[in-house]
Every structure is written in structure tokens, then in C-alpha cells.
Design a protein around this motif. Structure first.
Motif, short mmCIF file in Angstrom:
data_model
loop_
_atom_site.label_atom_id
_atom_site.label_comp_id
_atom_site.label_asym_id
_atom_site.label_seq_id
_atom_site.Cartn_x
_atom_site.Cartn_y
_atom_site.Cartn_z
N ASP A 168 -0.79 -8.87 -8.47
CA ASP A 168 -0.70 -7.45 -8.81
C ASP A 168 -0.49 -6.55 -7.61
OD1 ASP A 168 -3.15 -7.88 -7.71
OD2 ASP A 168 -4.32 -6.83 -9.24
N GLY A 169 -0.78 -7.03 -6.41
CA GLY A 169 -0.58 -6.21 -5.21
C GLY A 169 0.68 -6.55 -4.45
N SER A 170 1.60 -7.30 -5.08
CA SER A 170 2.80 -7.75 -4.38
C SER A 170 3.63 -6.60 -3.86
CB SER A 170 3.65 -8.60 -5.32
OG SER A 170 4.90 -8.92 -4.71
N LYS A 203 -0.93 -4.57 -1.61
CA LYS A 203 -2.06 -5.18 -0.92
C LYS A 203 -1.58 -5.89 0.34
CE LYS A 203 -4.97 -6.14 -4.98
NZ LYS A 203 -5.64 -7.22 -5.76
N ASN A 204 -2.48 -5.99 1.32
CA ASN A 204 -2.17 -6.80 2.50
C ASN A 204 -2.42 -8.27 2.17
OD1 ASN A 204 -4.95 -7.22 2.68
ND2 ASN A 204 -5.21 -5.69 4.31
N ALA A 205 -2.15 -9.15 3.15
CA ALA A 205 -2.25 -10.58 2.91
C ALA A 205 -3.68 -11.02 2.60
CB ALA A 205 -1.71 -11.35 4.12
N ASN A 206 -4.65 -10.21 2.99
CA ASN A 206 -6.05 -10.53 2.69
C ASN A 206 -6.46 -10.12 1.28
OD1 ASN A 206 -6.49 -11.58 5.28
ND2 ASN A 206 -6.94 -9.55 6.10
N ASN A 256 0.38 -7.72 7.61
CA ASN A 256 1.14 -8.67 6.81
C ASN A 256 0.80 -8.42 5.34
OD1 ASN A 256 2.36 -9.83 8.99
ND2 ASN A 256 0.95 -11.54 9.13
N MET A 257 1.78 -8.53 4.48
CA MET A 257 1.62 -8.07 3.10
C MET A 257 1.62 -9.22 2.09
SD MET A 257 1.28 -4.89 3.69
CE MET A 257 1.36 -4.18 2.05
N ARG A 258 1.00 -8.92 0.95
CA ARG A 258 0.94 -9.89 -0.15
C ARG A 258 2.27 -9.88 -0.89
NH1 ARG A 258 -4.21 -10.66 -4.18
NH2 ARG A 258 -3.39 -12.40 -5.39
N ASP A 279 -5.82 -18.56 9.10
CA ASP A 279 -6.73 -18.89 7.99
C ASP A 279 -7.25 -20.33 8.05
OD1 ASP A 279 -6.31 -16.32 6.96
OD2 ASP A 279 -4.56 -16.99 5.83
N MET A 280 -7.12 -20.99 9.18
CA MET A 280 -7.57 -22.38 9.31
C MET A 280 -8.68 -22.48 10.34
SD MET A 280 -5.57 -24.20 7.27
CE MET A 280 -5.41 -22.87 6.11
#
Length: 1021
Positions: A702-704, A761-764, A696-698, A312-313
Motif C-alpha cells: 500500500d505504500g509503493s 513509504k520508505n523501505a522500512n 530508499n523507497m518501498r 538488513d543482514m
């Protein structure tokens, strides 16, 4: 012991004093345990220590107290030694205990006042020496010790094996002892056994025994890898040592190990020149990532920022260290700050080591830890009107340019401050010549830490000279970097050859980069620098001759990614290149062709036209050097595809064109449930259920994925259990007091278990769906689908060089030696591998003499029992066998150069024979799939009459044909005729006329590949 006659020896007692066997000390026991290896003694005596002189050996034994010198300080090596003196040597050498108050012999002057008595009694008690005359009980302590007597004592002490039928000049009773001592390297074979032993001989024998007592020495070592060292000992044994802590490259390290009950400490160095692995990834601040390798890197690929991805950088630049062993990745100034003390990841791709033997493509997790405040690293006077401040890390522009944060000699700076990202400022202030003190405060780094007020002394000198050019470096014909001898403030104009050839200038301390609008000449150029000015106001015009180095390297494709887009999960192909591209060529559809796995062009389907070119024009991202081909169609994951790329050019002056490139790929299909794998473990009083997701997951909001209420396992809630992330894509559910499963449920191998996870949710930030449902499911038996190992889902044959293996999980570490293939009684080992982006597919490659056979009938992929291939949590791949599928991708082929055309016994009938790479059989009449042509049709062939396999060689295919009759004569072949034989591949592949003879009739048949080749007719001799 008696050495006089064999009769006396046979009569001697074998008992120890007092009827009890004395136990030697630990040192002697160790000596006896190692003394069985004759070669070891020889190596010690005449091998590793051959360079030592007898005097040096005497000095070493003297220091240990084994030998004494003479009063005059000499060793007396040429002198002889008495039996009493030798008894003392044996006692000291073997660390025996002296015996006082016991006097077993009747020699004159033998008693309490005799200095040798305690030593004589000690060797007597150990049954090593018992006198010259047993009947009269005389020891003869002043008598000279002979060579053969020495041999017998040492051989008995060391319990050496006696040779049979020894042939030497020793006395009859001593022949075997003398030979054993010679064979063990204790005594020279040229010694006279009956002569009195010299101190030289005794020193040599004693030193050899003492070295054996200490154990074998380390002769050499070999570093196998960072955690494995092999030591070769002087006894020729190899000791393999596995280390707990990996060796650092090119650093001497002490390694401790045990060999034959002895502890050793030896210094080793793991010498690495060209990098073989990434040693570490660290970040001491949130703007810079340092990647350290164990050796040197190729500068070009190491400093290419496109070869790195920090999650993300956005990357500003990459700098290779002077020793070429580490790179520092600098992130862009705005919007690319890593989170302090939160794990993230770095992808390294297509970075080559210095000798080109290895290319790095891997992902490393790391955690930025910024706990240090920014400090002033250096202050440099730039004449009397400005000074430069270099900070220890990247600092924020706002604080860095605030003049109120700087005081010189106690006075606040009133002048302006120039900032050069990431860590350099130029403070404009008039200063006198001499020493000054700078105070700096309130400088903030990018994690929010403020500098502690510090003082730094620096010196100002008069500067009356304008900047001078030190060097100039080109990158093709448009880019130029000029290095000056001091920091440059400004340049009025910079151009090459004529004043109109200017460009965009950027400043970085003493280096100036310019990108010209017009190319320099491919040859000599004059670069003019007008009005180059330093911070003291010195100004001058400079110029330099430049002969540019042309960029002659072709653009290369670093990676092909297959992605899904849109609600329909259509596919797009993303190609990442290693350099900037000419946009027109990068987006030209004819430069890209999509084919099926057999190399046939896909026509008017899957988003391509009749020629296999994309219907939609590809897009090009100049910043990332990526070309995206949107197919607007969904590819099948049941087959492979081939993408070919030609004609793409770079932006270099020579417009280098990519070499024709192709790659076979499989279309990625999103997991229907979003759960890749789940597995169950128990032990140490707890049970664990692991759930691995495709992304990769959040972990918040709310999507944790860490909300327990979202899980059901075995139709039960997990709200009473613990839940944690163990990696970016894997959750662990732990049960202690309340069990996830009962013992009965665990023992039931027939029961199906079900897992469901809802609204994660995924990490995105995107919900993972199961079709249109927000509930993901995974089910199966505990000992299969939920087993604590990664199973092989299938092993598909791609070619004789590749097998594509799909796993029921994501692999993090791959050891290619864990795998092999068996077929037709032989085994084949892969030499290298490639891994899919999501880690679930492994392509094993077989080359050289390990190339797979042309028949893989009954072939299997095997995973060895000692498997080390594993996922990120060290869950191993399941050992065992998997039948190979898609066997028809490896088909027998004709050896084109082997075609031979000869006549038969029948007039105008001929036969063509051709060798095949494997055994074949004609399963159905195959005459209809062959055509034969002579001289491109100038002579007519009637028909192919018979196709068969030679009865003596199942790899030899025979095609018989006849020539057409003309009125009144037969048409014959001559030596000037050329015959072309063709077998239609499509017909044979569909109908299986000629097939692999090794495939059982009950199994799907594998067709021989079609061919077309020509040979000259050969007449019978």
C-alpha cells in the motif's frame, strides 16, 4: 640526378617523366608525413636501437628484401655499393613499383637485359636519381655511390629541411644535404662525404629510415588509473589512451592505440600492491559476500566485521584471503539470508589498505546470483571412525545432519552427523582402511537449491595418534585460538596456569577458540589442554607455552551519526567504535561534552547540563560497539556543533583509553517534503521526470512509490505514462506518446511547476510525511529547481581549512578537483573531502599552501565547467560560482609571538605592537576592549590611550598606554618587566571595533579575534 657540379645540378630538370608527378605508395606517404621530425630519426638510429649491431640490422633488412647477401652467405659490410645496387635498395626500402619496358639512359649494356634497369627507372620516375651526366644521359649504374650522393637521395626522399650555412667537408652542392642527413641521424657526422659509401654505412642509413617508416616505438608507459594509460614514444611524444574497459590489477593486458596514422598494440600491467579501490562485490550464494580489492589490505581492519554492513543482514564473520586482496563476509546462520537475484547493498567503512595510505568508506550495490547447486568440494578420512565432508557453499543444517543423505560404498550411513556452519559436516561411521566411495544427495543451500546426487572417492587410513598442537594465537589476555594438526571432536578441559582458569570453548574443524573467564598473565603462561580427542577416539593431554600479545591500541570512533527520533524529531548522537568498550566508561555522561561551533560549552540546553554533559545516560550496544546519546531535544540545522569524547576505555587488559576526540557536526533535519530533488529531461523522442526521495523507497504494497495515481505534476495525473525505479531512492516517469509538458511550457522560464506525491513509504515501511500531511510537494521553475543538474545550495565557511557545501541532491561520486575557491585575487584548491551520510553535504578541506586566507571577503566557491562530480544516475553538479557565507568564521588573528613593547617619546607612555595574520582597520575607538597588565599587576597601568593600525603596515596593530603617576614620581618600565596585553574577543566580535580591512563597508564586518599574550619590555638603545 647529377652530382658532378653545381652548374650541372642547376640545369637539371625538375619535371617527372611524362610531365606528371608520380604518387608514391601509401608506405612512402606515411614516411614523408613523419619525416619532418629530425629528432625522431636520431632517436631511432642512435637511441632505441643502439644496441643492435650492423649485422643484426642487415639481417632485418635482408628479411624484408631490402638487401641481399653475397653467394657465400656474408653481408660484405666492408665492401662498397654501386649506383645500380643502391637504386634497388631505395625501391625496396620505399616500396616503389618497378618500371619495365622503359630505358631512359644510354649507358653501355643498359636495356631489357640489365637487371638494374627496372629499379633505376623507378627511382628516376620518382625524381630521386637521374644520372651522373644529364646531357649524355648516362646513369653510371656500375659506378660507386658516394656518401654525399646517398645523403642527397635520402634527404630528397624524406623531404627533410635543409640547414642554412652548413659547414662540412662535402662538395659545395652537397653540403646542405650531407648536414641534413647527419642532423637526422641517417649518417654519422664523422663520415667522409666524398668517399664511396660502404655497405655498413648504407645499412645503417637504410635501417634508420626503415624504422622511421614503421613509426616511433613505445619506449615506456605509465598507468594513470584503471582506464588511462600514457605511452611515451621514441619521438618523445606522450600518447594518452583512455580505455573502454578498466584494467585488472596486476594482470598483463594488450592495449591498442593509434599514433601518427599507425596502429600499435602494447602489453601493459597495472601494478597495485596496497589496495586503492574496490574492484567488485559479488555473491554466488545468499550467505557469502566476496569483496575484491585491487591490492592488499590491513588484516586487522579487513577482518573486523563491524566495518561492513550488508543491508538488513547480520554478519557472522569476515575472512581475509591469503593474498590479502579479498574478504569473504559470512552472514549469520539464522535469519540473515539475502534474496536471490534481488539487488542489495554493502557498506564498507574504515577498512584500511596495507600501507595505511587509504581508508575505504563507501557503499556498493550488488545482486546475489545463486544458480549453482551445492557440491561436495572435499572428503577427508578422519581415521577409521569418521570422515569430513566440505561443501562448495553454505548449506542448511537440517539436510546436512540427516544421515540418510549420505551413502558409503552404496550403504546408507547409520551413524550421527555433526555440522559446523557454514559448510562442514563430520559423519561418524566405522570404515575399513582403503578406498571408499561417498554418495551425497538432498543437501540444500540457503536459496533452496538441492544438490545433485554425486559420488566422491576418498581414502581411509588408520589413525592412532591424538591431535597435536600446531600453534597458538592470542588476542590480548583473555582470548586464545589453538590450531591442531587434525579435526578436534572434543576437549575435556582447557585452562591456563591453574585449573580454575577455564573458559568458553568453541570448535571449528581443527581450530579451537577459548575465551577465558580470568586473564592470562602478561608474560609466560602454560595452557593445558586435557583430554583432547579426535574422531578416531585418540585422546591425549597437551600443553603449550603462550606469551600473549597485548592489545595496546586505543579505541577509536569510526563514525558519528546524527539521527532524528520520535514524533518531535528530537536528535540523538550515535557513535560507532572500532572495538568493544568497558560499559561503565562508555555510558558515563562526563565523558561526552557538547559545545557550540566556537568551542563554548552548551549549558542547560539541548539535552545537556551546565557542563555540557548529556542529561540522559548514554546507552551502549556491545554487539555493534555503538554508544547512543539521546538528547531529547532538537538541535538547530543553522549552526554547527562540536562533540568531545574523553575517558572511554576498551575491554583490553590494559584498559586502553581513547585519545581526546572531537568532531564538528551539523544537525540533520528531515526534508520537509521528503522529496530531495526532481528534474526534467527530454531527448530521443521521450520526456522524463525524475523524483529523488530522502530515503530508499518501498516498491510494493500500500505504500509503493510506483503507483501512478499517487503523483500529480503540473496539476495533471501521470497515469498515462510509464513509471520505474532507477535507484533505491529515485523514480523515473517517462512519457512518449503523451507528453508530460508541451513545447510552450518548456520554453516558459517564468512558469512555476508543482509536483506532489501522496501516501508513500520508505523501505522500512514508514510513511514519509510533510509535517502532519501524507502529501509530499516540490515546486519551482523548470530551468532551476527542475534542471538536469545538481545545484549548490550554499557554501559555508567553517574555518581556514574547511568549507561545507550543501547540494540540492545526493552525490554518489565526488571528484575534489572539480572545486576551488577564489578570494582577494587568488585561488585555492582543496586536497581532500568528507561527505555526509545522506550524500547532500560535502566538506572540502584546504591544507598546506592551499589553506584559505584570513580574509575571505568576496570569496566564492567555483565548480569547474568540466565537472565529473555526480549522483548515482550520473547527473552532474552545476558548474559556476557560489558566494561564500559565514565569512566571520575566518577572522584575522594576532601572531602571539610577535608582541613587542617599547617606550615612546612621551614620558611614561609606551606602545605595544603585534602582528596580525591579515589586513585590519580600527572601525571604532577600541581602547575599551584592551587591558594591559605589568608583572601580574605589581606595576599599575593608567589606561590604554590609543589603538591604531600602523600607517606603513596594515597588518601591524599598535596599542598605546600610560603608567599611573604616584605622588612625587612617575612609574617607568624596565627591561625586567613583563607586559601582558589582552583584547576581549566577545566585545570585539559583537561590536566590531577592529575588523578585516578587506571587507567593504557595505558588507557585514568580520571582527579580528581576541588574544592575550605577554612580552618583555624592550628599552630603547
Amino acid at each position: 640526378m647529377s652530382y658532378q657540379t653545381s652548374t650541372q645540378y642547376s640545369q637539371q630538370t625538375k619535371q617527372f617523366r611524362g610531365g606528371e608527378k608520380k604518387v608514391m605508395k601509401k608506405r612512402l606517404a606515411l614516411l614523408l608525413s613523419v619525416a619532418m621530425a629530425f629528432s625522431m630519426f636520431a632517436n631511432v638510429a642512435f637511441g632505441a636501437d643502439a644496441a643492435k649491431t650492423t649485422q643484426e640490422k642487415f639481417d632485418a633488412l635482408k628479411q624484408q628484401g631490402v638487401f641481399n647477401g653475397y653467394p657465400d652467405g656474408t653481408a660484405g659490410l666492408d665492401k662498397e655499393m654501386t649506383r645500380g645496387e643502391f637504386a634497388k635498395v631505395i625501391v625496396k626500402l620505399l616500396d616503389l613499383k618497378e618500371v619495365h619496358g622503359v630505358y631512359s639512359y644510354k649507358d653501355k649494356n643498359y636495356g631489357a637485359s640489365n637487371w638494374a634497369a627496372p629499379y633505376i627507372e623507378a627511382v628516376t620516375a620518382e625524381n630521386l636519381m637521374q644520372g651522373k651526366d644529364l646531357e649524355k644521359k648516362l646513369f653510371d649504374f656500375n659506378g660507386k655511390i658516394t656518401v654525399e650522393e646517398v645523403a642527397k637521395v635520402l634527404v630528397e626522399a624524406l623531404k627533410l629541411e635543409l640547414p642554412k650555412d652548413a659547414q662540412n667537408n662535402a662538395s659545395a652542392w652537397a653540403k646542405e644535404y650531407f648536414q641534413a642527413a647527419v642532423d637526422a641521424g641517417l649518417i654519422s657526422k664523422d663520415a667522409n662525404p666524398k668517399a664511396n659509401a660502404t655497405r655498413t654505412q648504407l645499412v645503417e642509413a637504410s635501417f634508420a629510415a626503415d624504422e622511421a617508416l614503421k613509426g616511433p616505438k613505445v619506449e615506456s608507459y605509465k598507468v594513470i588509473d584503471s582506464k588511462t594509460v600514457e605511452f611515451t614514444m621514441s619521438d618523445k611524444e606522450v600518447v594518452k589512451v583512455t580505455l573502454e574497459k578498466a584494467l585488472e590489477s596486476n594482470k598483463e593486458t594488450e592495449v591498442k592505440f593509434t599514433h601518427k596514422n599507425k596502429e600499435y598494440t602494447h602489453k601493459v600491467t597495472r601494478v597495485v600492491t596496497s589496495a586503492q579501490k574496490i574492484e567488485s562485490v559479488t555473491a554466488d550464494n545468499v550467505k557469502e559476500v566476496v569483496v575484491t580489492f585491487d591490492g592488499s589490505l590491513e588484516q586487522k581492519t579487513a577482518e573486523n566485521k563491524n566495518n561492513y554492513e550488508v543491508k538488513d543482514m547480520k554478519i557472522d564473520s569476515v575472512t581475509l584471503s591469503s593474498d590479502k586482496r579479498s574478504v569473504t563476509i559470512l552472514l549469520e546462520e539464522n535469519g540473515s539470508d539475502m534474496k536471490n537475484q534481488k539487488e542489495t547493498e554493502l557498506k564498507v567503512k574504515n577498512v584500511r589498505n596495507e600501507d595505511g595510505s587509504k581508508t575505504f568508506s563507501e557503499t556498493k550495490k550488488f545482486t546475489p546470483v545463486d544458480v549453482k547447486t551445492p557440491e561436495v568440494k572435499e572428503v577427508v578420512g578422519l581415521g577409521t571412525k569418521a570422515f569430513k565432508v566440505v561443501f562448495s557453499e553454505p548449506v542448511k543444517r537440517g539436510d546436512a545432519v540427516a544421515s540418510s543423505n549420505y551413502k558409503v560404498d552404496g550403504n546408507m550411513v547409520a551413524g550421527s552427523v555433526d555440522y559446523m556452519y557454514p559448510n562442514v559436516v563430520i559423519v561418524n561411521k566405522d570404515l575399513s582402511v582403503g578406498d571408499h566411495k561417498l554418495s551425497v544427495s538432498n543437501i540444500t543451500d540457503f536459496s533452496g537449491l538441492k544438490s545433485i546426487p554425486t559420488d566422491k572417492e576418498f581414502t581411509v587410513a588408520e589413525d592412532t595418534s591424538a591431535p597435536e598442537i600446531v600453534s597458538a594465537k592470542t588476542n590480548d589476555l583473555k582470548e586464545l585460538e589453538i590450531e591442531f594438526n587434525e579435526t578436534v571432536k572434543s576437549i575435556e578441559k582447557l585452562y591456563h596456569n591453574v585449573s580454575g582458569n577455564t573458559g568458553k570453548i568453541t570448535y571449528k574443524d581443527n581450530k579451537v577458540k577459548v575465551t577465558f573467564s580470568n586473564q592470562m598473565y602478561n608474560g609466560d603462561n602454560t595452557v593445558y589442554v586435557k583430554g583432547v580427542t579426535d574422531y578416531s577416539g585418540n585422546k591425549a593431554d597437551r600443553e603449550i607455552k603462550v606469551n600473549p600479545t597485548l592489545d595496546t591500541t586505543r579505541p577509536e570512533i569510526l563514525k558519528l551519526e546524527v539521527k532524528e527520533v520520535g514524533a518531535l524529531n528530537n536528535h540523538k548522537l550515535v557513535l560507532e567504535f572500532n572495538k568493544k568498550l568497558d560499559k561503565d566508561s562508555a555510558t558515563n555522561t562526563v565523558n561526552y561534552t557538547l559545545k557550540d561551533r566556537d568551542g563554548k560549552v552548551l549549558k542547560n540546553s539541548n539535552g545537556v547540563d551546565a557542563d555540557g554533559h548529556p542529561i540522559m545516560k548514554p546507552s551502549y550496544d556491545e554487539k555493534d560497539n555503538k554508544v547512543t546519546i539521546n538528547l531529547n531535544s532538537k538541535l538547530s540545522n543553522q549552526t554547527d556543533y562540536i562533540l568531545e569524547v574523553v575517558g572511554v576505555r576498551d575491554t583490553a587488559a590494559l584498559q586502553n583509553t581513547i585519545a581526546p576526540w572531537s568532531q564538528t557536526f551539523t544537525a540533520k533535519q528531515t526534508s520537509k517534503t521528503g522529496i530531495v530533488r526532481s528534474w526534467f529531461t527530454q531527448g530521443n523522442g521521450e520526456q522524463n521526470l525524475y523524483v529523488q526521495f530522502k530515503d530508499n523507497m518501498r516498491t510494493d504494497g500500500d505504500g509503493s512509490v510506483l503507483v501512478k495515481e499517487k503523483y500529480l505534476f503540473n496539476n495533471k495525473s501521470i497515469t498515462d505514462h510509464e513509471i520505474n525505479m532507477v535507484s533505491g531512492d529515485t523514480v523515473r516517469i517517462t512519457s512518449k506518446a503523451d507528453k508530460l509538458l508541451t513545447a510552450a511550457e518548456i520554453a516558459d522560464t517564468t512558469k512555476d511547476f508543482a509536483l506532489s506525491v501522496s501516501q508513500v513509504k520508505n523501505a522500512n515501511g514508514d510513511y514519509i510525511k510533510n509535517g502532519d500531511s501524507y502529501t509530499l510537494t516540490y515546486s519551482g521553475k523548470l530551468n532551476k529547481e527542475f534542471a538536469n543538474s545538481i545545484s549548490v545550495k550554499n557554501a559555508k565557511v567553517v574555518s581556514r581549512n574547511e568549507i561545507k557545501v550543501e547540494f540540492a541532491g545526493k552525490l554518489n561520486y565526488v571528484n575534489v578537483d572539480d572545486f576551488y575557491v577564489t578570494a582577494l585575487g587568488s585561488s585555492y584548491t582543496p586536497s581532500e573531502h568528507e561527505q555526509s551520510n545522506d550524500g547532500t553535504v560535502l566538506t572540502l578541506k584546504f591544507n598546506g599552501d592551499q589553506t584559505l586566507p584570513t580574509s575571505l571577503s568576496g570569496g566564492k566557491l567555483w565548480v569547474r565547467d568540466s565537472v565529473t562530480t555526480a549522483d548515482i544516475l550520473n547527473v552532474r553538479v552545476q558548474a559556476g560560482e557560489t558566494p561564500l557565507t559565514d565569512l566571520d568564521n575566518v577572522r584575522p588573528e594576532a601572531v602571539l609571538s610577535s608582541l613587542s613593547v617599547t617606550p615612546t617619546a612621551t614620558t611614561a607612555t609606551y606602545k605595544a605592537t603585534i602582528r596580525v595574520t591579515g589586513d585590519v582597520k580600527v572601525d571604532k575607538p577600541a581602547e575599551g576592549i584592551f587591558t594591559v597588565e605589568v608583572n601580574e599587576g605589581l606595576k599599575a597601568v593608567d589606561r590604554v590611550t590609543k589603538v591604531s593600525v600602523s600607517s606603513s603596515d596594515s597588518k601591524l596593530l599598535v596599542i598605546e598606554f600610560t603608567m599611573k603617576n604616584e605622588p612625587g614620581k612617575l612609574i617607568s618600565l624596565t627591561k625586567d618587566d613583563f607586559v601582558n596585553v589582552k583584547m576581549r574577543d566577545e566585545d570585539n566580535n559583537v561590536n566590531k571595533y577592529i575588523v578585516d580591512a578587506n571587507v567593504p563597508t557595505s558588507a557585514p564586518q568580520v571582527a579580528m579575534k581576541g588574544f592575550a599574550t605577554t612580552a618583555q619590555f624592550t628599552e630603547k638603545k
